[in-house]
Write a protein that holds these residues in place. Structure first.
Motif, PDB file in Angstrom:
ATOM      1  N   SER A 193       0.827  -1.208   0.000  1.00 49.50           N
ATOM      2  CA  SER A 193       0.000   0.000   0.000  1.00 49.50           C
ATOM      3  C   SER A 193       0.858   1.253   0.000  1.00 49.50           C
ATOM      4  N   SER A 194       1.947   1.246   0.765  1.00 50.83           N
ATOM      5  CA  SER A 194       2.833   2.416   0.791  1.00 50.83           C
ATOM      6  C   SER A 194       3.531   2.606  -0.550  1.00 50.83           C
ATOM      7  N   ILE A 195       3.952   1.515  -1.178  1.00 50.55           N
ATOM      8  CA  ILE A 195       4.605   1.605  -2.488  1.00 50.55           C
ATOM      9  C   ILE A 195       3.636   2.117  -3.547  1.00 50.55           C
ATOM     10  N   VAL A 196       2.397   1.625  -3.514  1.00 48.75           N
ATOM     11  CA  VAL A 196       1.381   2.074  -4.472  1.00 48.75           C
ATOM     12  C   VAL A 196       1.116   3.568  -4.307  1.00 48.75           C
ATOM     13  N   MET A 197       1.067   4.042  -3.079  1.00 50.58           N
ATOM     14  CA  MET A 197       0.836   5.467  -2.830  1.00 50.58           C
ATOM     15  C   MET A 197       1.948   6.308  -3.453  1.00 50.58           C
ATOM     16  N   CYS A 198       3.181   5.828  -3.368  1.00 52.00           N
ATOM     17  CA  CYS A 198       4.312   6.582  -3.939  1.00 52.00           C
ATOM     18  C   CYS A 198       4.347   6.474  -5.461  1.00 52.00           C
ATOM     19  N   ILE A 223      -5.349  -2.219  -6.642  1.00 57.07           N
ATOM     20  CA  ILE A 223      -4.453  -2.711  -5.586  1.00 57.07           C
ATOM     21  C   ILE A 223      -4.721  -1.966  -4.276  1.00 57.07           C
ATOM     22  N   GLU A 224      -4.919  -0.647  -4.381  1.00 54.11           N
ATOM     23  CA  GLU A 224      -5.216   0.155  -3.191  1.00 54.11           C
ATOM     24  C   GLU A 224      -6.508  -0.303  -2.533  1.00 54.11           C
ATOM     25  N   THR A 225      -7.514  -0.590  -3.343  1.00 58.82           N
ATOM     26  CA  THR A 225      -8.800  -1.061  -2.807  1.00 58.82           C
ATOM     27  C   THR A 225      -8.650  -2.402  -2.101  1.00 58.82           C
ATOM     28  N   ALA A 226      -7.841  -3.311  -2.686  1.00 62.20           N
ATOM     29  CA  ALA A 226      -7.618  -4.618  -2.049  1.00 62.20           C
ATOM     30  C   ALA A 226      -6.903  -4.449  -0.703  1.00 62.20           C
ATOM     31  N   CYS A 227      -5.924  -3.557  -0.650  1.00 64.45           N
ATOM     32  CA  CYS A 227      -5.202  -3.327   0.615  1.00 64.45           C
ATOM     33  C   CYS A 227      -6.126  -2.741   1.672  1.00 64.45           C
ATOM     34  N   ASP A 257      -4.535   2.951  12.835  1.00 62.09           N
ATOM     35  CA  ASP A 257      -5.205   2.048  11.891  1.00 62.09           C
ATOM     36  C   ASP A 257      -6.452   2.698  11.307  1.00 62.09           C
ATOM     37  N   VAL A 258      -7.214   3.393  12.153  1.00 61.52           N
ATOM     38  CA  VAL A 258      -8.422   4.064  11.671  1.00 61.52           C
ATOM     39  C   VAL A 258      -8.055   5.178  10.699  1.00 61.52           C
ATOM     40  N   LEU A 259      -7.032   5.967  11.038  1.00 66.99           N
ATOM     41  CA  LEU A 259      -6.616   7.051  10.150  1.00 66.99           C
ATOM     42  C   LEU A 259      -6.086   6.521   8.823  1.00 66.99           C
ATOM     43  N   ALA A 260      -5.596   5.290   8.816  1.00 71.68           N
ATOM     44  CA  ALA A 260      -5.053   4.716   7.580  1.00 71.68           C
ATOM     45  C   ALA A 260      -6.152   4.290   6.609  1.00 71.68           C
ATOM     46  N   ILE A 261      -7.308   3.901   7.126  1.00 74.43           N
ATOM     47  CA  ILE A 261      -8.378   3.403   6.241  1.00 74.43           C
ATOM     48  C   ILE A 261      -9.507   4.415   6.062  1.00 74.43           C
ATOM     49  N   LEU A 262      -9.621   5.381   6.991  1.00 72.75           N
ATOM     50  CA  LEU A 262     -10.742   6.318   6.912  1.00 72.75           C
ATOM     51  C   LEU A 262     -10.701   7.191   5.661  1.00 72.75           C
ATOM     52  N   PRO A 263      -9.550   7.726   5.215  1.00 72.44           N
ATOM     53  CA  PRO A 263      -9.553   8.576   4.012  1.00 72.44           C
ATOM     54  C   PRO A 263     -10.121   7.887   2.781  1.00 72.44           C
ATOM     55  N   PHE A 264      -9.926   6.597   2.644  1.00 73.45           N
ATOM     56  CA  PHE A 264     -10.431   5.885   1.465  1.00 73.45           C
ATOM     57  C   PHE A 264     -11.959   5.948   1.415  1.00 73.45           C
ATOM     58  N   TYR A 265     -12.603   5.672   2.540  1.00 75.93           N
ATOM     59  CA  TYR A 265     -14.065   5.657   2.550  1.00 75.93           C
ATOM     60  C   TYR A 265     -14.647   7.067   2.466  1.00 75.93           C
ATOM     61  N   VAL A 266     -13.962   8.050   3.080  1.00 73.99           N
ATOM     62  CA  VAL A 266     -14.430   9.429   2.962  1.00 73.99           C
ATOM     63  C   VAL A 266     -14.300   9.912   1.516  1.00 73.99           C
ATOM     64  N   LEU A 268     -14.308   8.044  -1.132  1.00 69.71           N
ATOM     65  CA  LEU A 268     -15.311   7.324  -1.908  1.00 69.71           C
ATOM     66  C   LEU A 268     -16.680   7.969  -1.754  1.00 69.71           C
ATOM     67  N   THR A 269     -16.995   8.374  -0.518  1.00 64.93           N
ATOM     68  CA  THR A 269     -18.289   9.017  -0.280  1.00 64.93           C
ATOM     69  C   THR A 269     -18.370  10.371  -0.972  1.00 64.93           C
ATOM     70  N   LEU A 270     -17.302  11.165  -0.898  1.00 65.59           N
ATOM     71  CA  LEU A 270     -17.310  12.476  -1.541  1.00 65.59           C
ATOM     72  C   LEU A 270     -17.380  12.353  -3.057  1.00 65.59           C
ATOM     73  N   THR A 271     -16.727  11.350  -3.604  1.00 70.46           N
ATOM     74  CA  THR A 271     -16.720  11.191  -5.056  1.00 70.46           C
ATOM     75  C   THR A 271     -18.116  10.871  -5.590  1.00 70.46           C
ATOM     76  N   HIS A 272     -18.863  10.052  -4.865  1.00 70.94           N
ATOM     77  CA  HIS A 272     -20.167   9.615  -5.368  1.00 70.94           C
ATOM     78  C   HIS A 272     -21.316  10.498  -4.902  1.00 70.94           C
ATOM     79  N   LEU A 273     -21.213  11.086  -3.738  1.00 69.47           N
ATOM     80  CA  LEU A 273     -22.315  11.875  -3.202  1.00 69.47           C
ATOM     81  C   LEU A 273     -21.993  13.352  -3.092  1.00 69.47           C
ATOM     82  N   GLY A 274     -20.683  13.689  -3.008  1.00 72.39           N
ATOM     83  CA  GLY A 274     -20.317  15.092  -2.800  1.00 72.39           C
ATOM     84  C   GLY A 274     -20.629  15.974  -3.998  1.00 72.39           C
ATOM     85  N   ALA A 275     -20.618  15.419  -5.201  1.00 77.15           N
ATOM     86  CA  ALA A 275     -20.887  16.216  -6.396  1.00 77.15           C
ATOM     87  C   ALA A 275     -22.286  16.813  -6.377  1.00 77.15           C
TER      88      ALA A 275
END
Length: 487
Positions: A193-198, A223-227, A257-266, A268-275
């Motif tokens: 996950s860290s390598i993919v981010m870079c 890959i990011e989604t699987a991680c 751990d929460v801070l590591a996974i929370l941005p992904f779901y936020v 995702l929510t902004l992308t689909h509902l924030g518009a």
């Protein structure tokens, strides 16, 4: 017994004054003469009680010592003579210093035997005693945790047993081979996950969307989604199986751990509902800001690295040294930036426009970085710069040694505690096996004595008396673990 002829030096009518009494104490072969006026300063101690027990007969004497010679008026004790030499200082100096090399817990037990209060122990020695107590408590805690993992309570429900199994499976890699495999997989997911981010920030690996903006490659997104799916499943299972969910949720590593996974779901929510709620450009900016928070997942490596945990503890224990370092640098930055600004004002092309701007120059100079974007041009300014970086090197070097010492001390302590806990378990297993062997031997002897199936059990009984059987260890009172001996 008060008038027994075996006590020729004892005045049974009590007319002898305690202050004039002289007794000889033999502790482990070391003879020491004491006088009543010294011992009676602390009448509640065992040595002071020896003076008053002479008229009480053998019962009172042997309740205080191991043996007594009435001819020499000498009391014998089978105790540690080195500790005794330190303890008797209380009668002469009013305080006790523990000799180097004596176990603090054993010394405390000796003080309790001689009935000397711990308040007479000097503060420097109390520190060693408290450290040793903490070590023993930590060893006992680790042993208890291992025993709890090994033990199975039949009265527990199936769900409770399942919870305990999942918790051990995810939190304790040393418990089984599958648990070690899961720990390695988790470590690999963090690295991937860290390598993919870079790698996702490399322009050549990005693609252009319909609006013409560069975005991460879809493969990297997958890959990011699987991680993230792995991290989410791992966190939820650990939360469900945790014995104390509030403590689990408030733990620093679990917050990471929460801070590591929370941005992904936020995101995702902004992308689909924030518009629907805000402009698309604002949504994209928010998503980009949240993606930066993905760097928090690198701290998840600390869960699988004892070295990182030790470093964190060493820094936590070194707040005082780090505070001194910052104070030294802050004073130096203020002084040298003000001097640099003053000395450079005479130059027409000076780069020092103000003292706050000079702070940046002082920081990069004292830390020996020196970007070269701002530098002195006058002779006095250059001299000030030379002195500033020399002082910076000294200021940074001074607190480093205590921080390294804290790291090494804690790392070695953890290794010792881990080894001690394993040795305690080995001793407990050995004692348990010897107890079972002694129990089987006792049963065989009873059956042989009663004559039940005599020929069969007689032959078995002969085998049980082999040279490999240690008779003394078969009795419970003859073996003790290290924890029992020190407590």
């Amino acid at each position: 017994m008060a008038g027994d002829s075996r006590f020729p030096d004892v005045d049974t009518d009590g007319s002898e004054k305690n202050e004039e009494t002289e007794i000889v104490v033999n502790v482990g072969g070391v003879r020491q003469v004491f006088y009543g006026d010294n011992l009676n300063q602390y009448p509640e101690t065992r040595l002071a009680e020896l003076i008053n027990c002479l008229s009480g007969g053998y019962d009172s004497i042997f309740s205080l010592c191991d043996d007594y010679d009435p001819g020499k008026r000498e009391f014998y004790f089978d105790r540690d003579p080195d500790a005794f030499k330190c303890i008797i200082d209380v009668y002469y100096f009013g305080e006790i210093h523990m000799k180097k090399g004596i176990c603090p817990i054993c010394f405390k037990n000796e003080m309790e035997f001689w009935k000397v209060d711990l308040k007479f122990l000097d503060d420097c020695c109390k520190t060693h005693l408290s450290e040793k107590k903490e070590e023993l408590e930590e060893i006992a805690r680790r042993v208890q945790l291992i025993l709890d993992d090994l033990g199975v309570d039949a009265s527990e429900s199936r769900w409770k047993r399942c919870q305990k199994y999942i918790w051990k499976f995810l939190e304790k890699p040393e418990s089984s081979y599958p648990a070690r495999v899961i720990a390695v997989l988790s470590f690999l997911f963090i690295l991937i996950s860290s390598i993919v981010m870079c790698v996702g920030t490399i322009p050549d690996l990005q693609v252009v969307d319909a609006e013409g903006n560069r975005i991460e490659h879809p493969t990297l997104d997958s890959i990011e989604t699987a991680c993230i799916g792995w991290f989410t499943m791992e966190y939820v299972l650990r939360l469900i199986s945790s014995p104390n969910k509030l403590h689990f949720a408030m733990s620093f590593m679990n917050i990471v751990d929460v801070l590591a996974i929370l941005p992904f779901y936020v995101s995702l929510t902004l992308t689909h509902l924030g518009a629907k709620l805000m402009e698309l450009s604002n949504v994209q900016q928010a998503v980009q800001a949240l993606r930066i928070m993905r760097i928090a997942r690198i701290f998840k490596l600390a869960r699988h690295s004892s070295g990182l945990q030790t470093l964190t503890y060493a820094l936590k224990r070194s707040f005082k040294e780090l505070g001194l370092l910052l104070m030294y640098l802050a004073v130096g930055i203020f002084v040298f930036s003000a001097l640099g600004y003053t000395m450079e004002q005479s130059h027409p092309e000076t780069l020092f426009k103000s003292i706050p701007q000079s702070f940046w120059w002082a920081i990069i100079t004292m830390t020996t970085v020196g970007y070269g974007d701002i530098y002195p041009k006058t002779t006095l300014g250059k001299l000030n710069a030379a002195i500033s970086f020399l002082c910076g090197v000294i200021a940074i070097a001074l607190p480093i040694h205590p921080i390294i010492n804290n790291f090494v001390r804690y790392y070695n302590k953890q290794r010792v505690l881990e080894t001690a806990a394993k040795h305690e378990l080995e001793l407990m297993e050995l004692n348990s096996a010897e107890g079972k062997a002694a129990s089987s031997k006792s049963e065989l002897e009873d059956l042989a004595r009663e004559g039940k199936e005599g020929s069969f059990y007689s032959s078995r009984l002969k085998v049980s008396h082999s040279d490999t059987f240690i008779h003394l260890l078969s009795e419970e009172k003859h073996y003790r673990t290290r924890l029992q001996s020190c407590k």
